[in-house]
Design an enzyme around this catalytic site. Structure first.
Site, PDB file in Angstrom:
ATOM      1  N   ASP A 100      -7.963  -5.443  -0.029  1.00  0.00           N
ATOM      2  CA  ASP A 100      -8.430  -6.336  -1.090  1.00  0.00           C
ATOM      3  C   ASP A 100      -8.025  -7.793  -0.876  1.00  0.00           C
ATOM      4  OD1 ASP A 100      -9.656  -4.324  -2.683  1.00  0.00           O
ATOM      5  OD2 ASP A 100      -7.668  -3.621  -3.248  1.00  0.00           O
TER       6      ASP A 100
ATOM      7  N   HIS B 223       0.849  -1.193   0.000  1.00  0.00           N
ATOM      8  CA  HIS B 223       0.000   0.000   0.000  1.00  0.00           C
ATOM      9  C   HIS B 223       0.885   1.244   0.000  1.00  0.00           C
ATOM     10  CE1 HIS B 223      -3.155   2.815   1.140  1.00  0.00           C
ATOM     11  NE2 HIS B 223      -3.997   1.893   0.718  1.00  0.00           N
TER      12      HIS B 223
HETATM   13  N1  CMC Z   1       4.162  -7.673  -4.751  1.00  0.00           N
HETATM   14  C1  CMC Z   1       5.511  -7.622  -4.927  1.00  0.00           C
HETATM   15  N2  CMC Z   1       6.264  -6.512  -4.746  1.00  0.00           N
HETATM   16  C2  CMC Z   1       5.611  -5.403  -4.381  1.00  0.00           C
HETATM   17  C3  CMC Z   1       4.219  -5.375  -4.187  1.00  0.00           C
HETATM   18  C4  CMC Z   1       3.502  -6.571  -4.382  1.00  0.00           C
HETATM   19  N3  CMC Z   1       2.166  -6.603  -4.204  1.00  0.00           N
HETATM   20  N4  CMC Z   1       3.837  -4.123  -3.841  1.00  0.00           N
HETATM   21  C5  CMC Z   1       4.958  -3.380  -3.827  1.00  0.00           C
HETATM   22  N5  CMC Z   1       6.041  -4.165  -4.143  1.00  0.00           N
HETATM   23  C6  CMC Z   1       7.457  -3.742  -4.173  1.00  0.00           C
HETATM   24  C7  CMC Z   1       7.772  -2.958  -5.437  1.00  0.00           C
HETATM   25  O1  CMC Z   1       8.219  -3.805  -6.457  1.00  0.00           O
HETATM   26  C8  CMC Z   1       8.857  -2.020  -4.930  1.00  0.00           C
HETATM   27  O2  CMC Z   1      10.034  -2.769  -4.811  1.00  0.00           O
HETATM   28  P1  CMC Z   1      11.464  -2.045  -5.079  1.00  0.00           P
HETATM   29  O3  CMC Z   1      11.626  -1.051  -3.977  1.00  0.00           O
HETATM   30  O4  CMC Z   1      12.451  -3.157  -5.045  1.00  0.00           O
HETATM   31  O5  CMC Z   1      11.359  -1.400  -6.438  1.00  0.00           O
HETATM   32  C9  CMC Z   1       8.413  -1.694  -3.512  1.00  0.00           C
HETATM   33  O6  CMC Z   1       7.642  -2.831  -3.084  1.00  0.00           O
HETATM   34  C10 CMC Z   1       7.551  -0.436  -3.396  1.00  0.00           C
HETATM   35  O7  CMC Z   1       6.430  -0.580  -4.282  1.00  0.00           O
HETATM   36  P2  CMC Z   1       5.843   0.569  -5.178  1.00  0.00           P
HETATM   37  O8  CMC Z   1       5.242  -0.040  -6.391  1.00  0.00           O
HETATM   38  O9  CMC Z   1       6.864   1.646  -5.368  1.00  0.00           O
HETATM   39  O10 CMC Z   1       4.721   1.126  -4.195  1.00  0.00           O
HETATM   40  P3  CMC Z   1       3.515   2.044  -4.593  1.00  0.00           P
HETATM   41  O11 CMC Z   1       3.181   2.803  -3.386  1.00  0.00           O
HETATM   42  O12 CMC Z   1       3.815   2.811  -5.832  1.00  0.00           O
HETATM   43  O13 CMC Z   1       2.358   1.000  -4.963  1.00  0.00           O
HETATM   44  C11 CMC Z   1       0.587  -0.555  -4.704  1.00  0.00           C
HETATM   45  C12 CMC Z   1       1.372   0.598  -4.078  1.00  0.00           C
HETATM   46  C13 CMC Z   1      -0.637  -0.850  -3.857  1.00  0.00           C
HETATM   47  C14 CMC Z   1       0.107  -0.150  -6.105  1.00  0.00           C
HETATM   48  C15 CMC Z   1       1.499  -1.805  -4.799  1.00  0.00           C
HETATM   49  O14 CMC Z   1       1.850  -2.220  -3.499  1.00  0.00           O
HETATM   50  C16 CMC Z   1       0.857  -2.962  -5.569  1.00  0.00           C
HETATM   51  O15 CMC Z   1       0.978  -3.013  -6.793  1.00  0.00           O
HETATM   52  N6  CMC Z   1       0.142  -3.905  -4.865  1.00  0.00           N
HETATM   53  C17 CMC Z   1      -0.591  -4.956  -5.546  1.00  0.00           C
HETATM   54  C18 CMC Z   1      -1.949  -4.435  -6.030  1.00  0.00           C
HETATM   55  C19 CMC Z   1      -2.907  -4.211  -4.887  1.00  0.00           C
HETATM   56  O16 CMC Z   1      -3.045  -5.041  -3.996  1.00  0.00           O
HETATM   57  N7  CMC Z   1      -3.623  -3.086  -4.921  1.00  0.00           N
HETATM   58  C20 CMC Z   1      -4.615  -2.710  -3.916  1.00  0.00           C
HETATM   59  C21 CMC Z   1      -4.171  -1.519  -3.115  1.00  0.00           C
HETATM   60  S1  CMC Z   1      -5.078  -1.237  -1.583  1.00  0.00           S
HETATM   61  C22 CMC Z   1      -6.704  -0.858  -1.963  1.00  0.00           C
HETATM   62  C23 CMC Z   1      -6.894   0.091  -3.077  1.00  0.00           C
HETATM   63  O17 CMC Z   1      -6.306   1.172  -3.121  1.00  0.00           O
HETATM   64  O18 CMC Z   1      -7.668  -0.225  -3.950  1.00  0.00           O
END
Ligand code: CMC
Length: 430
Positions: free
Chosen positions: A365, A308
């Site tokens: 989720d 998140h």
């Molecule tokens: N699986 C594997 N690695 C992950 C995941 C994941 N679900 N989420 C984040 N990471 C890693 C990402 O690769 C990055 O690694 P590094 O620092 O080595 O590059 C690090 O963690 C930080 O991630 P980010 O993508 O920069 O974080 P963000 O704040 O931009 O993205 C997020 C947040 C929710 C989009 C992301 O965690 C994600 O894609 N999660 C899976 C989709 C999901 O469950 N979404 C629902 C979100 S909560 C409810 C809502 O808002 O709808």
């Protein structure tokens, strides 16, 4: 001691920037004069470090893993309120008293019907249409019936349009599902509550009597409350962004729905169930192999329902849902192999250095889909359920934005990195 304004040094220039103090959480630094005085802009992909608004609706403490709406803890609201009470709280700032709640519930009943002309609109979609596409299109379409309520600065029009949108959303959502089944659309009934009515319109058939199960009603009420608002998330920020051009409420919310549909946002609840089903149905798949894929930087796969932008701790909504999943399954369905796999995946991820070092925990989720499934909802409706839940938050943010004198049309800058001056070549010479 008087607090000093932060100073930014660019070359030899020291610039004092005003603070925008927060009552809880991070205060802001007002950079709005930076370009004019220094000729530079701020750069912040994904707005991860940018506050786009001052808001008094919802506070998410990402480090502590807590969530409050108008100062009330989400746990208390989920335990003690109806979804409509929480919607009222978000929109108007206070919990309704008995009379206010009765009027609010009545207004939902008064406006729950859709104009009959809209039936043809639902019929025009192909049977395989994703209900999220129908939901956002229908939300946009109902704006055409209420042009008299489009003025975003007319207080009465705001309340009228908010009531209509909230009241009609369960009908639109249920009809978007009925469309995909080919079964007749079911009309709302005024003897039912908001949540009961939605369940009735979703699952009833004209040929037989349908009794709304109180266990399912209670569970769905909690689920909708848990989705009701969450600060400046992607869809809410979209609603504000679109609304900042003075677009009407229906159009702004329709845009937010499209943002919600994406798999990184509300579309994740559908993706979680698809992921868990893949693990259960593929005899060669293991939780370890999925964890390994999620960690592999050469694989675009992510563990859906994990991570998140704001929480660096367990999402409080996921905490509630995890407990709730067991309870709901016990009452309505018995076992679900997906819950066992979800718990195994969570265990494996939480004890893995990759997830621990990045503070990746289950989000809302991760467990919501298992409960939606247990309640009998088809998987393609999961994000629609999120949208029904998030609607009060979208409306409250749109309303707050329009009431805020600091609001300006959202129009970010860019850092241009393209071609500069090129010699034009006429078509016949290219
Ligand atoms: N699986 C594997 N690695 C992950 C995941 C994941 N679900 N989420 C984040 N990471 C890693 C990402 O690769 C990055 O690694 P590094 O620092 O080595 O590059 C690090 O963690 C930080 O991630 P980010 O993508 O920069 O974080 P963000 O704040 O931009 O993205 C997020 C947040 C929710 C989009 C992301 O965690 C994600 O894609 N999660 C899976 C989709 C999901 O469950 N979404 C629902 C979100 S909560 C409810 C809502 O808002 O709808």
């Amino acid at each position: 001691m008087e607090e000093r304004e932060p100073t930014l040094s660019i070359g030899d220039n020291n610039l004092e920037l005003p603070m925008v103090p927060a009552l809880q959480g991070y205060s802001g630094i007002d950079v709005s004069t930076l370009r004019g005085s220094q000729g530079v802009v701020t750069y912040d992909p994904g707005f991860a470090n940018t506050a786009s608004a001052q808001s008094a609706i919802t506070y998410v403490d990402g480090a502590a893993g807590t969530l409050t709406h108008r100062g009330y803890a989400i746990e208390e609201l989920a335990n003690s309120c109806s979804f409509l009470e929480v919607a009222y709280l978000l929109l108007f700032g206070n919990l309704p008293n008995k009379m206010e709640l009765e009027q609010w519930q009545d207004s939902m009943k008064r406006h729950s019907l859709l104009n009959e002309e809209l039936k043809r609109f639902f019929n025009a979609f192909p049977k395989r249409a994703h209900p999220m596409a129908i939901l956002s299109s229908a939300t946009n379409a109902i704006s055409t019936f209420y042009e008299e309520y489009h003025d975003p600065h007319d207080e009465d029009a705001i309340v009228e349009s908010a009531q209509r949108l909230l009241a009609k959303m369960p009908t639109i959502a249920a009809w978007s599902y009925k469309k995909s089944t080919g079964f007749p659309y079911i009309y709302p009934q005024n003897n039912l509550t908001y949540v009961e009515n939605f369940l009735h319109m979703m699952f009833a058939l004209p040929t037989e009597e349908y009794h709304v199960d109180p266990v399912i009603t209670k569970a769905l009420n909690v689920l909708l409350i848990l989705h009701a608002d969450h600060g400046q998330n992607c869809s809410t920020a979209t609603v504000r962004f679109v609304g900042s051009s003075q677009a009407n409420l229906f159009a702004s919310v329709a845009a937010g729905m499209n943002a919600l549909w994406g798999p990184l946002h509300g579309g994740a609840n559908q993706k979680v169930i698809e992921m868990l089903s893949d693990i259960v149905n593929d005899p060669t798949a293991t939780t370890e192999s999925y964890i390994a894929r999620a960690k592999d930087k050469n694989d675009s796969f992510r563990l859906m329902g994990f991570g998140h932008r704001v929480y660096t701790n367990y999402d409080p909504r996921a905490r509630i849902l995890k407990k709730f999943a067991d309870d709901v399954l016990d009452r309505v369905k018995g076992d679900d192999p997906l819950l066992k796999v979800a718990e195994e995946l969570e265990q494996a991820a939480l004890s893995d250095e990759y997830f621990a070092s990045r503070n990746l925990y289950p989000n809302v989720d991760f467990y919501s889909g298992i409960i939606f499934r247990a309640l009998g909802f088809p998987i393609r409706m999961f994000t629609v359920l999120f949208a029904i839940g998030r609607l009060p938050g979208w409306i409250a943010n749109w309303k707050e934005m329009n009431e805020d004198p600091a609001t300006r049309i959202a129009r970010p800058r860019q850092v241009y990195i393209g071609e500069t001056s090129r010699q034009f070549v006429p078509l016949h010479q290219r």
